[in-house]
Design an enzyme around this catalytic site. Structure first.
Site, PDB file in Angstrom:
ATOM      1  N   ARG A 151       0.789  -1.230  -0.066  1.00 46.69           N
ATOM      2  CA  ARG A 151       0.008  -0.111  -0.082  1.00 46.69           C
ATOM      3  C   ARG A 151       0.860   1.259   0.027  1.00 46.69           C
ATOM      4  O   ARG A 151       0.430   2.316  -0.741  1.00 46.69           O
ATOM      5  CB  ARG A 151      -1.001   0.013   1.299  1.00 46.69           C
ATOM      6  CG  ARG A 151      -2.012   0.926   1.317  1.00 46.69           C
ATOM      7  CD  ARG A 151      -2.562   1.086   2.434  1.00 46.69           C
ATOM      8  NE  ARG A 151      -3.773   1.919   2.449  1.00 46.69           N
ATOM      9  CZ  ARG A 151      -4.441   2.578   3.552  1.00 46.69           C
ATOM     10  NH1 ARG A 151      -3.996   2.410   4.808  1.00 46.69           N
ATOM     11  NH2 ARG A 151      -5.369   3.307   3.620  1.00 46.69           N
ATOM     12  N   SER A 159      -7.018   7.169  -0.020  1.00 49.35           N
ATOM     13  CA  SER A 159      -6.916   5.831  -0.194  1.00 49.35           C
ATOM     14  C   SER A 159      -7.791   5.335   0.877  1.00 49.35           C
ATOM     15  O   SER A 159      -7.413   5.649   2.267  1.00 49.35           O
ATOM     16  CB  SER A 159      -5.492   5.303   0.286  1.00 49.35           C
ATOM     17  OG  SER A 159      -5.279   3.781   0.266  1.00 49.35           O
ATOM     18  N   SER A 160      -8.791   4.508   0.527  1.00 52.48           N
ATOM     19  CA  SER A 160      -9.896   4.102   1.667  1.00 52.48           C
ATOM     20  C   SER A 160      -9.140   3.051   2.516  1.00 52.48           C
ATOM     21  O   SER A 160      -8.134   2.618   2.491  1.00 52.48           O
ATOM     22  CB  SER A 160     -11.051   3.456   0.814  1.00 52.48           C
ATOM     23  OG  SER A 160     -11.389   4.167  -0.177  1.00 52.48           O
ATOM     24  N   ALA A 161     -10.086   3.177   3.691  1.00 50.20           N
ATOM     25  CA  ALA A 161      -9.551   2.262   4.870  1.00 50.20           C
ATOM     26  C   ALA A 161      -9.375   0.734   4.285  1.00 50.20           C
ATOM     27  O   ALA A 161     -10.320   0.314   3.704  1.00 50.20           O
ATOM     28  CB  ALA A 161     -10.623   2.298   5.869  1.00 50.20           C
ATOM     29  N   MET A 218     -12.086  -1.282   1.628  1.00 54.95           N
ATOM     30  CA  MET A 218     -11.852  -1.991   0.670  1.00 54.95           C
ATOM     31  C   MET A 218     -12.063  -3.454   0.318  1.00 54.95           C
ATOM     32  O   MET A 218     -12.530  -3.922  -0.433  1.00 54.95           O
ATOM     33  CB  MET A 218     -10.424  -1.510   0.105  1.00 54.95           C
ATOM     34  CG  MET A 218     -10.118  -0.031   0.186  1.00 54.95           C
ATOM     35  SD  MET A 218      -8.037   0.273   0.045  1.00 54.95           S
ATOM     36  CE  MET A 218      -8.168  -0.152  -1.771  1.00 54.95           C
TER      37      MET A 218
END
Length: 413
Positions: free
Chosen positions: A38, A92-94, A98
């Site tokens: 990530r 950036s989503s949790a 996701m």
């Protein structure tokens, strides 16, 4: 994991994947968060919970820990403009969110997937791991965000089709229909192009809310049925950044000095009526309204305002118990209380018992309870005239009393 020369992140990535497993995420999805780095998709400065700033240059260890924490990380503010208010506009989503969405999409190795909202490119990389680069396309409205994501994907060894375009209005030219369409932005009006690019019986997975600009929504998992119809249940609540064309509901905030037609006093603080899950529930039960907060001059706490999106009606809910309503024919707070009474009479159904039908042929969306025939309300796409709903009844906001239990699951196959 493809091009990852830096291994310092691996213990953190492993711990993140373990946390997802403990939360019930399927193994084939949880393991992706160990394999795909990530941090390689994040800029050097991000903002986490509580607007905490993480700067890679100032504190690289804290920045790396944040990258593998289960929190959403803001990666762009104010649409990239300098000197703004610091409003998050890309993230950036949790990882938990996701993973929930990937699990809800029930993606198989032979599926092709269209992602709406590339963001950092991290989710696109996860999709490439699931189905292969050649089966993934991703669209991003912001050219700078799109370029950065394309570069990050390439550097990490991924090569999905990456397109800079407004997915609310553009379609991929010459592209075949996709088995899955996954949106990483919240919408109220699902663009027709999303269903048009979806295979029959394919799934659309998107954050959805009844009114543009609402602070929270639900995860809608809709199966395409026929050419223009999609239908399915909600799978829990969540909050996403809005698609840029649907950030606000339009219209004016009620004037602070507007004189009410009616004033009552509630027992306790009436603002709790719109707090958290209660506000989301009311948005599903009662159509065509939006709300916000305002601080009056000399007040210690803000009041909450509510405004109809189809007429001039409004309400103000004050911390001292006052409830003021006026501006038109609707008594919005009365509608809320009546809807909650009927909801309690139905056994207080949870979010998973509600669902959504989108009919692009009629330009409508309908919220229902327990089964698609038990429609609570139907709304038309903005700019279209009212019309009878699918059952032949006029659009109406209240059929909760007629919604009974059913053995139909409504789950997409």
């Amino acid at each position: 994991m493809r091009n990852t020369p830096d291994r310092d992140h691996l213990p953190l990535a492993r711990a993140l994947a373990d946390r997802l497993r403990a939360d019930g995420i399927p193994e084939h999805i949880a393991s992706l968060f160990h394999r795909v780095p990530r941090h390689e998709f994040l800029p050097d400065v991000v903002w986490g919970d509580g607007r905490t700033r993480y700067d890679r240059a100032e504190d690289p260890d804290a920045w790396l820990r944040a990258a593998y924490s289960d929190q959403a990380l803001t990666t762009q503010r104010d649409d990239g403009r300098e000197g703004g208010m610091g409003l998050p506009t890309s993230s950036s989503s949790a990882p938990t969110i996701m993973a929930r969405m990937l699990a809800a999409a029930r993606i198989e190795p032979a599926h092709s997937v269209l992602e709406i909202g590339t963001g950092t490119g991290f989710n696109a990389a996860l999709l490439c791991e699931l189905v292969g680069d050649e089966r993934v396309a991703t669209m991003e409205i912001d050219p700078a965000v799109s370029d950065t994501a394309r570069s990050a994907l390439h550097a990490a060894g991924y090569a999905p089709e990456t397109v800079n375009a407004d997915a609310e209005h553009a379609r991929l030219s010459g592209a075949p229909a996709f088995h899955r369409v996954i949106a990483t932005c919240q919408v109220a009006d699902i663009p027709p192009g999303w269903l048009a690019q979806l295979h029959p019986r394919g799934l659309l997975v998107t954050p959805w809310a009844p009114t543009p600009g609402a602070p929270s929504g639900v995860l809608a998992v809709l199966e395409k049925r026929g050419d223009t119809l999609a239908e399915g249940r909600f799978e829990g609540g969540l909050a996403f950044m809005w698609a840029r064309g649907q950030r606000t509901s339009g219209g004016r905030v009620p004037d602070a000095d507007a004189v009410p037609d009616r004033t009552t006093r509630a027992e306790g603080d009436p603002r709790y009526l719109l707090d958290g899950e209660s506000g989301l529930l009311l948005a599903l039960l009662v159509p065509d309204w939006t709300f916000g907060m305002r601080m009056e001059r000399g007040a210690d706490e803000p009041h909450m305002w509510v405004r109809s999106t189809r007429c001039g009606s409004w309400a103000r809910l004050h911390p001292d118990g006052r409830v003021e309503q006026g501006g038109g024919s609707r008594r919005l707070v009365d509608e809320f209380e009546e809807a909650l009474t009927r909801w309690r009479g139905q056994g207080e159904p949870g979010l998973a018992e509600f669902g959504l039908t989108v009919d692009d042929g009629q330009g409508s969306r309908s919220v229902w309870l327990r089964e698609p025939e038990a429609v609570l309300w139907t709304a038309r796409r903005p700019g279209l005239p009212e019309h009878p709903d699918r059952s032949g009844r006029p659009d109406r906001p209240d059929r909760l009393a007629r919604s009974g239990r059913s053995d139909r699951s409504g789950e997409p196959r």
